[in-house]
Design a protein around this motif. Structure first.
Motif, PDB file in Angstrom:
ATOM      1  N   GLY A  87       3.559 -14.303  38.449  1.00 29.49           N
ATOM      2  CA  GLY A  87       4.985 -14.168  38.254  1.00 29.49           C
ATOM      3  C   GLY A  87       5.524 -15.371  37.523  1.00 29.49           C
ATOM      4  N   PRO A  88       6.838 -15.420  37.367  1.00 31.75           N
ATOM      5  CA  PRO A  88       7.442 -16.563  36.669  1.00 31.75           C
ATOM      6  C   PRO A  88       7.259 -17.852  37.471  1.00 31.75           C
ATOM      7  N   ALA A  89       7.327 -18.960  36.780  1.00 39.80           N
ATOM      8  CA  ALA A  89       7.245 -20.260  37.452  1.00 39.80           C
ATOM      9  C   ALA A  89       8.580 -20.489  38.160  1.00 39.80           C
ATOM     10  N   ALA A  90       8.597 -20.272  39.450  1.00 37.46           N
ATOM     11  CA  ALA A  90       9.840 -20.365  40.220  1.00 37.46           C
ATOM     12  C   ALA A  90       9.808 -21.568  41.143  1.00 37.46           C
ATOM     13  N   SER A  91      10.969 -22.195  41.284  1.00 38.63           N
ATOM     14  CA  SER A  91      11.043 -23.337  42.203  1.00 38.63           C
ATOM     15  C   SER A  91      12.379 -23.369  42.937  1.00 38.63           C
ATOM     16  N   VAL A  92      13.032 -22.225  43.047  1.00 37.37           N
ATOM     17  CA  VAL A  92      14.291 -22.166  43.794  1.00 37.37           C
ATOM     18  C   VAL A  92      13.999 -22.328  45.283  1.00 37.37           C
ATOM     19  N   GLY A  93      13.064 -21.543  45.774  1.00 35.98           N
ATOM     20  CA  GLY A  93      12.633 -21.635  47.167  1.00 35.98           C
ATOM     21  C   GLY A  93      11.289 -22.336  47.234  1.00 35.98           C
ATOM     22  N   PRO A  94      10.833 -22.648  48.434  1.00 35.99           N
ATOM     23  CA  PRO A  94       9.554 -23.350  48.563  1.00 35.99           C
ATOM     24  C   PRO A  94       8.379 -22.463  48.178  1.00 35.99           C
ATOM     25  N   PRO A  95       7.279 -23.064  47.707  1.00 33.97           N
ATOM     26  CA  PRO A  95       6.069 -22.277  47.485  1.00 33.97           C
ATOM     27  C   PRO A  95       5.579 -21.747  48.834  1.00 33.97           C
ATOM     28  N   LEU A  96       4.960 -20.589  48.815  1.00 33.53           N
ATOM     29  CA  LEU A  96       4.600 -19.919  50.070  1.00 33.53           C
ATOM     30  C   LEU A  96       3.116 -19.982  50.401  1.00 33.53           C
ATOM     31  N   GLY A  97       2.388 -20.895  49.780  1.00 31.05           N
ATOM     32  CA  GLY A  97       0.953 -20.989  50.015  1.00 31.05           C
ATOM     33  C   GLY A  97       0.543 -21.519  51.369  1.00 31.05           C
ATOM     34  N   ASN A  98       1.405 -22.257  52.032  1.00 29.91           N
ATOM     35  CA  ASN A  98       1.031 -22.860  53.314  1.00 29.91           C
ATOM     36  C   ASN A  98       1.964 -22.441  54.447  1.00 29.91           C
ATOM     37  N   VAL A  99       2.473 -21.235  54.400  1.00 30.02           N
ATOM     38  CA  VAL A  99       3.391 -20.775  55.444  1.00 30.02           C
ATOM     39  C   VAL A  99       2.751 -20.933  56.828  1.00 30.02           C
ATOM     40  N   THR A 145      12.460 -22.198  57.943  1.00 30.58           N
ATOM     41  CA  THR A 145      13.801 -22.642  57.567  1.00 30.58           C
ATOM     42  C   THR A 145      14.281 -23.850  58.363  1.00 30.58           C
ATOM     43  N   GLY A 146      13.363 -24.548  59.001  1.00 29.71           N
ATOM     44  CA  GLY A 146      13.729 -25.731  59.770  1.00 29.71           C
ATOM     45  C   GLY A 146      14.359 -25.429  61.115  1.00 29.71           C
ATOM     46  N   LEU A 147      14.475 -24.154  61.476  1.00 33.00           N
ATOM     47  CA  LEU A 147      15.165 -23.769  62.710  1.00 33.00           C
ATOM     48  C   LEU A 147      14.328 -22.937  63.665  1.00 33.00           C
ATOM     49  N   LEU A 148      13.483 -22.097  63.132  1.00 32.91           N
ATOM     50  CA  LEU A 148      12.804 -21.065  63.912  1.00 32.91           C
ATOM     51  C   LEU A 148      11.330 -21.425  64.082  1.00 32.91           C
ATOM     52  N   PRO A 149      10.832 -21.542  65.319  1.00 34.85           N
ATOM     53  CA  PRO A 149       9.400 -21.830  65.486  1.00 34.85           C
ATOM     54  C   PRO A 149       8.567 -20.802  64.709  1.00 34.85           C
ATOM     55  N   ASN A 150       7.567 -21.280  64.007  1.00 33.81           N
ATOM     56  CA  ASN A 150       6.762 -20.426  63.146  1.00 33.81           C
ATOM     57  C   ASN A 150       5.728 -19.664  63.965  1.00 33.81           C
ATOM     58  N   ARG A 171      10.809 -11.538  61.616  1.00 31.54           N
ATOM     59  CA  ARG A 171      12.270 -11.580  61.802  1.00 31.54           C
ATOM     60  C   ARG A 171      12.951 -12.261  60.620  1.00 31.54           C
ATOM     61  N   TRP A 172      12.400 -13.404  60.201  1.00 33.15           N
ATOM     62  CA  TRP A 172      12.968 -14.156  59.084  1.00 33.15           C
ATOM     63  C   TRP A 172      12.946 -13.312  57.804  1.00 33.15           C
ATOM     64  N   LEU A 173      11.815 -12.668  57.528  1.00 29.87           N
ATOM     65  CA  LEU A 173      11.708 -11.869  56.315  1.00 29.87           C
ATOM     66  C   LEU A 173      12.689 -10.693  56.306  1.00 29.87           C
ATOM     67  N   MET A 174      12.938 -10.127  57.458  1.00 29.95           N
ATOM     68  CA  MET A 174      13.827  -8.971  57.540  1.00 29.95           C
ATOM     69  C   MET A 174      15.292  -9.336  57.306  1.00 29.95           C
ATOM     70  N   ASP A 175      15.734 -10.478  57.785  1.00 24.21           N
ATOM     71  CA  ASP A 175      17.147 -10.829  57.636  1.00 24.21           C
ATOM     72  C   ASP A 175      17.347 -12.344  57.722  1.00 24.21           C
ATOM     73  N   PRO A 176      17.005 -13.073  56.646  1.00 25.40           N
ATOM     74  CA  PRO A 176      17.134 -14.536  56.670  1.00 25.40           C
ATOM     75  C   PRO A 176      18.532 -15.039  57.018  1.00 25.40           C
ATOM     76  N   MET A 233      18.317 -17.539  50.748  1.00 23.87           N
ATOM     77  CA  MET A 233      17.425 -16.378  50.717  1.00 23.87           C
ATOM     78  C   MET A 233      18.200 -15.149  51.193  1.00 23.87           C
ATOM     79  N   PRO A 234      18.247 -14.119  50.351  1.00 22.22           N
ATOM     80  CA  PRO A 234      19.039 -12.945  50.711  1.00 22.22           C
ATOM     81  C   PRO A 234      18.304 -11.991  51.641  1.00 22.22           C
ATOM     82  N   ASN A 235      19.068 -11.144  52.278  1.00 24.24           N
ATOM     83  CA  ASN A 235      18.506 -10.010  53.000  1.00 24.24           C
ATOM     84  C   ASN A 235      18.272  -8.942  51.946  1.00 24.24           C
ATOM     85  N   VAL A 236      17.006  -8.676  51.627  1.00 23.25           N
ATOM     86  CA  VAL A 236      16.693  -7.697  50.588  1.00 23.25           C
ATOM     87  C   VAL A 236      16.470  -6.301  51.150  1.00 23.25           C
TER      88      VAL A 236
END
Length: 140
Positions: A68-80, A87-92, A99-104, A113-116
């Motif tokens: 995909g495009p070189a994006a840097s708006v949000g963090p890279p997701l390689g080490n989730v 998001t600094g709030l929710l235990p991983n 839950r986070w993916l469904m409605d950030p 990050m929008p609710n898509v």
């Protein structure tokens, strides 16, 4: 006659050396056993990879093995799977990742990050994909 170094420079030098000494340490995952195995059996990592492309996640995030495009708006997701918190709030945990993916914004109203509109199954698939990625040496 020798002039003594200023105390501020000595302290700055000591702090710099301390920080450098901590660099490069290999550390175990902050949340051990955070894998896709904790998700329901129906979660499909290959479908999750597809959803990442279809829902436009690549517009903001770099995702290993997904072109995909070189994006840097949000963090890279390689080490989730190595993050202690989402998001600094929710235990991983796998459930919290879904839950986070469904409605950030429901979890962090200040997120960009929008609710898509992911369904439970789509969020589980994406979580399965993200948690199945091999560990990256890049920070996320």
């Amino acid at each position: 006659m020798r002039i003594a170094a200023r105390p501020a420079f000595v302290l700055l030098g000591a702090a710099t050396l301390s920080l450098l000494a901590a660099c490069g340490d290999e550390r175990p995952a902050l949340t051990p056993n955070l894998t896709a195995a904790a998700l329901p059996e129906r979660a499909d990592a290959m479908r999750g990879r597809q959803w990442i492309s279809e829902y436009g996640c690549l517009a903001c995030h770099a995702v290993p093995s997904v072109r995909g495009p070189a994006a840097s708006v949000g963090p890279p997701l390689g080490n989730v799977g190595r993050q202690a918190y989402l998001t600094g709030l929710l235990p991983n945990t796998p459930d919290n990742l879904v839950r986070w993916l469904m409605d950030p914004p429901a979890i962090n109203p200040r997120t960009s990050m929008p609710n898509v509109g992911l369904s439970q199954t789509e969020a589980e698939d994406i979580a399965a994909f993200l948690l199945s990625l091999p560990e990256s040496r890049e920070p996320s």
